[in-house]
Design an enzyme around this catalytic site. Structure first.
Site, PDB file in Angstrom:
ATOM      1  N   GLU A   1       0.046  -3.859  -7.310  1.00  0.00           N
ATOM      2  CA  GLU A   1      -1.226  -4.641  -7.120  1.00  0.00           C
ATOM      3  C   GLU A   1      -1.244  -5.976  -8.251  1.00  0.00           C
ATOM      4  OE1 GLU A   1      -4.341  -1.623  -7.260  1.00  0.00           O
ATOM      5  OE2 GLU A   1      -4.030  -1.042  -5.257  1.00  0.00           O
TER       6      GLU A   1
ATOM      7  N   GLU B   1       0.687   3.857   1.769  1.00  0.00           N
ATOM      8  CA  GLU B   1      -0.226   4.725   1.481  1.00  0.00           C
ATOM      9  C   GLU B   1      -1.394   4.524   2.900  1.00  0.00           C
ATOM     10  OE1 GLU B   1      -2.489   3.318  -2.173  1.00  0.00           O
ATOM     11  OE2 GLU B   1      -0.580   3.026  -3.552  1.00  0.00           O
TER      12      GLU B   1
HETATM   13  C1  GLA Z   1      -4.434   2.374  -4.450  1.00  0.00           C
HETATM   14  C2  GLA Z   1      -3.195   2.826  -5.508  1.00  0.00           C
HETATM   15  C3  GLA Z   1      -3.330   4.197  -5.518  1.00  0.00           C
HETATM   16  C4  GLA Z   1      -4.710   4.961  -5.248  1.00  0.00           C
HETATM   17  C5  GLA Z   1      -5.481   4.308  -3.971  1.00  0.00           C
HETATM   18  C6  GLA Z   1      -6.864   5.097  -4.126  1.00  0.00           C
HETATM   19  O1  GLA Z   1      -4.066   2.214  -3.511  1.00  0.00           O
HETATM   20  O2  GLA Z   1      -2.126   2.504  -5.436  1.00  0.00           O
HETATM   21  O3  GLA Z   1      -2.498   4.687  -6.556  1.00  0.00           O
HETATM   22  O4  GLA Z   1      -5.269   4.984  -6.548  1.00  0.00           O
HETATM   23  O5  GLA Z   1      -5.665   3.180  -4.412  1.00  0.00           O
HETATM   24  O6  GLA Z   1      -6.634   6.170  -3.961  1.00  0.00           O
END
Ligand code: GLA
Length: 721
Positions: free
Chosen positions: A499, A628
């Site tokens: 990020e 994710e």
């Molecule tokens: C982001 C992060 C993860 C997690 C999610 C929410 O995607 O990369 O580590 O914290 O948010 O759980």
């Protein structure tokens, strides 16, 4: 001796086997006698001292108390064995030159003293015309019975029962049985009504659904009795309305009546419910067997309680009408199907719709179905075998720590005097240990992230109390080095940076990322502010290689890069910058936190194509991974906390279809060598971070493959179809 006889028999040709079997069932002189235990097996309330003995002189006794078969390596019996809890005692007797004895097994149940049996009354509760002599008895020998006739709970201070109790009026008899050393019995309650009872009144016509108003007549079989009634649901008494002539009922009413006659006991209350009005509604059809998951095909029968009603059904999810398939014979179900049915009868309102969901299928490990690595994020609690998530871990062949490898979870909470300080690996190790023991791989998340990193990491002697770039770099290098020294090649993929791009098509602003702030403090501008990302990749490669991790793959991950737009463009610009500076990057991770309605699968497909086409100067193309994945049932800007049943069900179906479309697309990318791993962010809906996102407090979301009861959802079934 036996051997000699057998030999002779063989010589003379008699069937030796039959003889051997017959001989062996008698006492065998060559075999040690089976040991005996005293006291023998049984139920005891106190510790027992058990003696073992054996009739064969000179035999040694060996025993076990762990249910295993005793051998000469078990404990040698020397003195009485104290048995204080429920135990299975097994013993064998052994003497050299003889065959070992049979194994003796004795089960001892040691438990708290029992409870006294509840007393019984004879004759039983009831209505009797004449006085009764009631006898009390108790099945527990030696127990004393105490009773009351005033409705109070009996105790050992109540009347001791000695001889039959004469009951000549309405009385509630309660009794308890007590014996010292045992728990008191439950209380028995018996109600006796003595005297003449009036017959319960009857209503004509009876309770029921009537289209038109009814004149209801009340009658009583006991001559001379007066009938009193209510129509307001209250219990009638002799102060209620006296029945004189038929009652006109023209609306839904509950009629209650009693009959009363002096010198006799009042009758029981009669209750009749009348529904007057437009034709009734047909009962909702029922399905048998019950909806659920079955391994084998099922024949489903539909039925309806309303006589003469016809059932119509659909299996395509549509609401059934009288034009749908009429139900005649059991429906054969051999796949995942939802039966919806209504029942129809002329002159009545159609029934409500019945929905019955059947899944015919076998739960298979999800990852066995897909060629790419299929994984999930797991919290450390999941590695506790008693946690509901534990049994689901087998669906995945790669796991990532949901939080436990993030910088904040492992690095010291306050600034150490010398780097790196003491790291805490306890929770992260739970995942790595599980993975090693269960043939599962580990993905590392995350080395460098503006979020969930301890504040001291960014504080120092620079501008506004921030670290200088040198201070920051020293800490980043130390952290990366420490992590690789710990996990070496055990963690095969790492999210090196997460990020770092902002939402509006530029670097994540200094207001939201200390990394950016410190880069800017140091005088860096424009694309050069991504220098820390470049450094992170260089250190990650260096320390991976120095610690048996030459195979470790290094990833840059982010959200909202699955769709085209400013953020994706900036992410691509960053990738180009990294490649131009020979960053040792292996791939791109799409977080893929998406919704049931957004984005199109084709958008994600294009994004994968776009980044898989990026090529390093050594000719190697970038790999992609979905790191994710989850699919909220709420649209992005929806702030509501719950969904109505019907909306939720529709979206769950959409979700299942979309999960399947996505995985099918991922498979194509895998086959083209462009994607090699997909992870969902969490195991079950109940534990998803999305229940705590976008709203004030908690919401109920359903983004994953298993539901709150850890049961597979439609999305799972679609993925293993
Ligand atoms: C982001 C992060 C993860 C997690 C999610 C929410 O995607 O990369 O580590 O914290 O948010 O759980």
């Amino acid at each position: 001796m036996l051997k000699i006889i057998l030999k002779q028999l063989k010589v003379i040709g008699v069937l030796p086997v039959l003889f051997f079997l017959a001989c062996n069932s008698a006492t065998d002189p060559g075999k040690v006698a089976t040991p005996a235990a005293k006291p023998g097996q049984g139920t005891y309330t106190a510790v027992q001292s058990v003696t073992l003995s054996c009739d064969t002189e000179g035999a040694a006794i060996y025993y076990t108390i762990d249910k295993t078969t005793p051998t000469s390596s078990s404990t040698l019996y020397a003195s009485p064995i104290s048995i204080a809890k429920t135990t299975t005692l097994k013993a064998i007797a052994i003497k050299s030159g003889m065959d070992d004895s049979d194994v003796m097994t004795a089960v001892y149940t040691i438990g708290p003293p029992g409870k006294v049996a509840t007393p019984a009354a004879s004759p039983d509760s009831g209505i009797y015309e004449l006085a009764q002599n009631v006898t009390l008895s108790c099945d527990t020998e030696g127990a004393a019975i105490y009773y009351t006739i005033d409705g109070k709970t009996p105790t050992s201070s109540s009347t001791l029962y000695a001889s039959p109790i004469t009951i000549d009026q309405k009385i509630t008899l309660k009794a308890i049985a007590i014996k010292s050393g045992m728990d008191d019995s439950d209380v028995m309650t018996a109600v006796y009504t003595i005297g003449k009872i009036i017959a319960t009144p009857a209503a004509s016509p009876d309770s029921g659904i009537y289209e038109l108003a009814q004149n209801v007549t009340l009658s009583c079989d006991t001559e001379g009795a007066a009938i009193y009634y209510t129509i307001d649901g209250k219990t009638p008494t002799s102060s209620s309305t006296l029945y004189a002539s038929p009652i006109t009922i023209d609306q839904k009413i509950t009629l209650k009546a009693i009959a009363v006659k002096s010198g006799m006991n009042n009758s029981d209350v009669m209750t009749a419910v009348y529904t007057i009005g437009p034709p009734g509604k047909v009962a909702t059809p029922a399905a048998s067997p019950d909806p659920g998951i079955y391994e084998l095909a099922q024949e489903v029968t539909l039925s309806c309680d309303t006589e003469g009603a016809e059932i119509y059904y659909t299996i395509d999810g549509k609401t059934p009408t009288s034009s749908s398939s009429p139900y005649t014979d059991p429906i054969n179900i051999d796949q995942r199907i939802t039966i919806k049915a209504i029942a129809v009868k002329s002159g009545m309102t159609n029934s409500d719709v019945m929905t019955a969901k059947y899944t015919i299928g076998k739960i298979i490990d999800l990852h066995t179905k897909w060629p790419f690595m299929t994984g999930a994020a797991a919290p450390s609690e999941a590695f506790n075998t008693s946690n509901g998530q534990y049994a689901l871990l087998k669906h995945f062949n790669v796991l990532v720590a949901e939080n436990e490898m993030k910088p904040q979870s492992i690095m010291p909470a306050s600034k150490p005097t010398t780097l790196p300080g003491t790291y805490n690996w306890t929770n992260a190790d739970k995942l790595v240990d599980y993975a090693k023991a269960n043939n599962t791989e580990v993905r590392g998340h995350v080395l460098v992230w503006h979020n969930q990193t301890t504040p001291w990491f960014f504080n120092g002697s620079g501008k506004d109390g921030r670290a200088t770039k040198d201070e920051l770099y020293e800490r980043m290098e130390s952290h990366i080095k420490t992590v690789f020294e710990k996990y070496k090649g055990d963690v095969l993929w790492w999210d090196v940076c997460n990020e770092v791009v902002g939402d509006d098509g530029a670097i994540r602003p200094a207001s939201s990322s200390k990394y950016t702030a410190i880069m800017e403090d140091s005088g860096l501008t424009g694309i050069d502010r991504y220098e820390f990302v470049l450094k992170a990749f260089e250190w990650a490669r260096q320390y991976a290689n120095e610690n048996e991790g030459t195979d470790v793959k290094l990833y840059l991950t982010d959200y909202s890069i699955e769709t085209s737009g400013a953020k994706q463009n900036e992410f691509a610009r960053l990738i180009d910058y990294l490649i131009a500076n020979n960053a040792p990057i292996d791939g791109v991770g799409f977080q893929c936190h998406i919704q049931y309605s957004w984005p199109e699968v084709s958008q994600i497909s294009s994004a994968i194509e776009k980044f898989a086409a990026k090529q390093r100067s050594d000719g190697k193309k970038l790999m992609t991974q979905v790191t994710e994945l989850d699919m909220s049932l709420f649209a992005y800007d929806d702030k509501s906390k719950t969904l109505s049943d019907s909306v939720r069900n529709t979206r769950l179906t959409t979700q299942a279809t979309r999960y399947r479309q996505l995985f099918d697309m991922f498979k194509q990318k895998y086959e083209a060598g462009k994607l090699d791993m997909v992870l969902v962010w969490g195991i079950d809906d109940g534990h998803s971070w999305l229940n705590n996102w976008q709203v004030d407090g908690l919401r109920t979301d359903y983004p994953l493959l298993f539901d709150r009861n850890y049961a597979p959802k439609d999305a799972y079934w679609e993925l293993v179809k």
